[in-house]
Enzyme design. Structure first.
Site, PDB file in Angstrom:
ATOM      1  N   HIS A 160      28.051  -7.896  18.401  1.00  0.00           N
ATOM      2  CA  HIS A 160      28.844  -8.349  17.251  1.00  0.00           C
ATOM      3  C   HIS A 160      29.505  -7.155  16.581  1.00  0.00           C
ATOM      4  O   HIS A 160      28.823  -6.199  16.230  1.00  0.00           O
ATOM      5  CB  HIS A 160      27.961  -9.078  16.237  1.00  0.00           C
ATOM      6  CG  HIS A 160      27.612 -10.474  16.648  1.00  0.00           C
ATOM      7  ND1 HIS A 160      27.167 -11.420  15.774  1.00  0.00           N
ATOM      8  CD2 HIS A 160      27.666 -11.089  17.856  1.00  0.00           C
ATOM      9  CE1 HIS A 160      26.953 -12.559  16.415  1.00  0.00           C
ATOM     10  NE2 HIS A 160      27.247 -12.368  17.687  1.00  0.00           N
ATOM     11  N   TYR A 213      26.113 -14.059   5.743  1.00  0.00           N
ATOM     12  CA  TYR A 213      25.169 -13.897   4.636  1.00  0.00           C
ATOM     13  C   TYR A 213      25.807 -14.579   3.427  1.00  0.00           C
ATOM     14  O   TYR A 213      26.953 -14.288   3.096  1.00  0.00           O
ATOM     15  CB  TYR A 213      24.953 -12.411   4.320  1.00  0.00           C
ATOM     16  CG  TYR A 213      24.162 -11.663   5.388  1.00  0.00           C
ATOM     17  CD1 TYR A 213      24.779 -11.179   6.540  1.00  0.00           C
ATOM     18  CD2 TYR A 213      22.796 -11.420   5.224  1.00  0.00           C
ATOM     19  CE1 TYR A 213      24.057 -10.487   7.504  1.00  0.00           C
ATOM     20  CE2 TYR A 213      22.063 -10.730   6.185  1.00  0.00           C
ATOM     21  CZ  TYR A 213      22.694 -10.267   7.319  1.00  0.00           C
ATOM     22  OH  TYR A 213      21.981  -9.578   8.272  1.00  0.00           O
ATOM     23  N   TYR A 273      24.122  -0.679   7.927  1.00  0.00           N
ATOM     24  CA  TYR A 273      23.788  -1.885   8.695  1.00  0.00           C
ATOM     25  C   TYR A 273      23.685  -1.579  10.188  1.00  0.00           C
ATOM     26  O   TYR A 273      22.778  -2.074  10.858  1.00  0.00           O
ATOM     27  CB  TYR A 273      24.845  -2.975   8.440  1.00  0.00           C
ATOM     28  CG  TYR A 273      24.414  -4.338   8.917  1.00  0.00           C
ATOM     29  CD1 TYR A 273      23.638  -5.174   8.113  1.00  0.00           C
ATOM     30  CD2 TYR A 273      24.778  -4.810  10.179  1.00  0.00           C
ATOM     31  CE1 TYR A 273      23.229  -6.427   8.549  1.00  0.00           C
ATOM     32  CE2 TYR A 273      24.383  -6.064  10.632  1.00  0.00           C
ATOM     33  CZ  TYR A 273      23.604  -6.869   9.802  1.00  0.00           C
ATOM     34  OH  TYR A 273      23.202  -8.108  10.241  1.00  0.00           O
ATOM     35  N   LYS A 277      16.342  -4.647   9.256  1.00  0.00           N
ATOM     36  CA  LYS A 277      15.895  -3.291   9.582  1.00  0.00           C
ATOM     37  C   LYS A 277      14.473  -3.168  10.135  1.00  0.00           C
ATOM     38  O   LYS A 277      14.126  -2.140  10.715  1.00  0.00           O
ATOM     39  CB  LYS A 277      15.984  -2.408   8.314  1.00  0.00           C
ATOM     40  CG  LYS A 277      17.394  -2.081   7.893  1.00  0.00           C
ATOM     41  CD  LYS A 277      18.001  -0.999   8.770  1.00  0.00           C
ATOM     42  CE  LYS A 277      19.496  -0.957   8.679  1.00  0.00           C
ATOM     43  NZ  LYS A 277      20.191  -1.460   9.866  1.00  0.00           N
TER      44      LYS A 277
END
Ligand code: RFL
Ligand code: PHB
Length: 389
Positions: free
Chosen positions: A72, A200, A384, A296
């Site tokens: 992605h 999100y 990220y 994470k």
């Protein structure tokens, strides 16, 4: 029994360490409290950083990951009825890979079996000792029999609820913790995902996340009260609540179906320092927890194992212990940055019962800033996709 490294826990951290050591000719025994079947059926993380993918491929467990992982190049944030995109690749030159933790664990288990490595499951009463000597040991019970493993080092990869961390004396260990006043209710369904990328969602009814495992398997989460119970959530109620939090056009295109898994996870930030004591080294969730908003946890477990495997290799190959001595410090530098990022993503996107009108306005201003400043979106993107090891 005698081995070089006793590894407690067969989650991603323990299994990956076992595999990396095996490639270097270092022997290990892995002890696991649950059954193999249980370990292989847990649904957890879904987003792998490029550094994690590279390490897994380098460890010889990248075949299915390269074939089935979806790269992605960005993700979306929905707020005020809008969907805005963070262009990860445009901001950083890298993307992330969608590949379930369940698959990572399966690949590592297969590699363990192929290597003929010892993995002893369904053990209880795990006890570790003699950490300050050159001959530490692990004791465990299996099917009523108590065994002792003599080893050179112990890797505590037994997650947040494991026993390893408690072997570090109270006056040495320092713990930092933040609990959030909510959890995530997650659903896995055999339906096509609602977007091409992750979404999100910041909404006045609470946070939501639209994720996926493949083009026919979706993973959704909604923020729920910390004391919420799964039984109270029928599939229908879950889909209705999710739809209510999505932008209208997205809600209309949501395909629903029967859930194949439904569970609640509490949200917590936690760090234990130091991550080593004598010949015990903690890695992954045994030493630190992040709320899942930043994706994470698994990636941090992998980066700890990168440092630990490198340090153990230097010990055996070069008789050099400098990296073992610096292990905790090396890991924690990266851990705290991921803690900061996960806390920030959580604070930005959730509804905090105590925040009041001022807090909500601050969140809106921050979201507005994020999408009007390239510097702000680059900062999000570089965290990220994962900071360098
Ligand atoms: P694990 O996976 O918890 O494995 C620890 C293992 O140790 C065993 N164990 C023991 N064995 C022997 N003796 C004992 N006394 C033992 N006590 C425990 C356990 O049975 C288990 O098999 O820890 P590890 O290896 O450090 O891996 C950490 C990750 O599992 C975790 O950080 C991630 O799942 C977090 N996470 C995510 N991380 C990401 O990087 N990206 C994501 O997208 C992401 N999403 C998530 C997540 C975690 C979630 N939950 C369920 C908390 C989404 C969710 C909902
Ligand atoms: C998941 O797909 O399980 C997932 C994805 C992104 C997150 C957390 C979990 O931030």
């Amino acid at each position: 029994m005698r081995t070089q490294i006793a590894i407690i826990g067969s989650g991603p951290a323990g299994l990956l360490l076992g595999q990396l050591l095996h490639l270097e000719g270092i022997e290990s025994v892995i002890l696991e409290r649950r059954s193999r079947k249980h370990v292989l059926s847990r649904i957890r993380a879904g987003v792998l950083e490029q550094g994690t993918v590279d390490l897994l491929c380098g460890a010889g467990v990248g075949e299915r990951l390269r074939d089935q992982g979806q790269v992605h190049d960005g993700f979306e944030i929905a707020f005020c009825g809008l969907r805005k995109r963070i262009d990860l690749r445009g901001c950083t030159g890298s993307g992330v890979t969608i590949y379930g933790q369940t698959e990572v664990t399966g690949d590592l288990m297969d590699a363990r079996d192929a290597a003929g490595g010892a993995l002893i499951d369904e053990v209880s009463d795990v006890r570790i000792g003699a950490l300050q000597t050159r001959q530490p040991f692990v004791e465990y019970t299996r099917a009523g029999d108590t065994q002792r493993i003599q080893c050179d080092f112990i890797a505590g990869c037994d997650g947040y609820h494991g026993v390893s961390r408690s072997a570090i004396p109270r006056d040495v260990l320092r713990e930092y913790e933040r609990e959030y006043p909510f959890g995530w209710l997650g659903v896995l369904a055999e339906t096509p995902p609602v977007g091409n990328e992750l979404i999100y969602v910041h909404h006045e009814r609470g946070f939501a996340l639209c994720s996926m495992r493949s083009s026919s398997l979706s993973r959704y989460y909604i923020q729920c009260a910390s004391d919420e119970v799964v039984k109270r959530w029928s599939d229908e109620r879950f889909w209705d609540e999710l739809r209510a939090r999505l932008p209208p056009a997205t809600a209309r295109s949501l395909v629903t179906g029967p859930s194949i898994e439904k569970s609640i996870a509490p949200l917590r930030s936690f760090v234990a320092e130091p991550m080593q004591h004598g010949r015990l080294f903690l890695a992954g969730d045994a030493a630190h927890i992040v709320p899942p908003t930043g994706a994470k946890g698994l990636n941090l477990a992998v980066s700890d194992i990168y440092y630990l495997s490198r340090a153990l290799l230097a010990h055996y190959r070069d008789a050099d212990d400098a990296r073992l001595q610096a292990y905790s410090e090396d890991c924690l530098r990266r851990v705290w940055k991921a803690e900061r990022f996960s806390w920030w993503m959580t604070s930005l996107l959730h509804r905090f019962p105590q925040a009041g009108a001022f807090g909500e306005r601050i969140q809106q201003a921050e979201l507005d800033y994020l999408f009007s400043s390239r510097a702000a979106s680059v900062s999000l993107a570089e965290n990220y996709i994962g900071l360098p090891f």
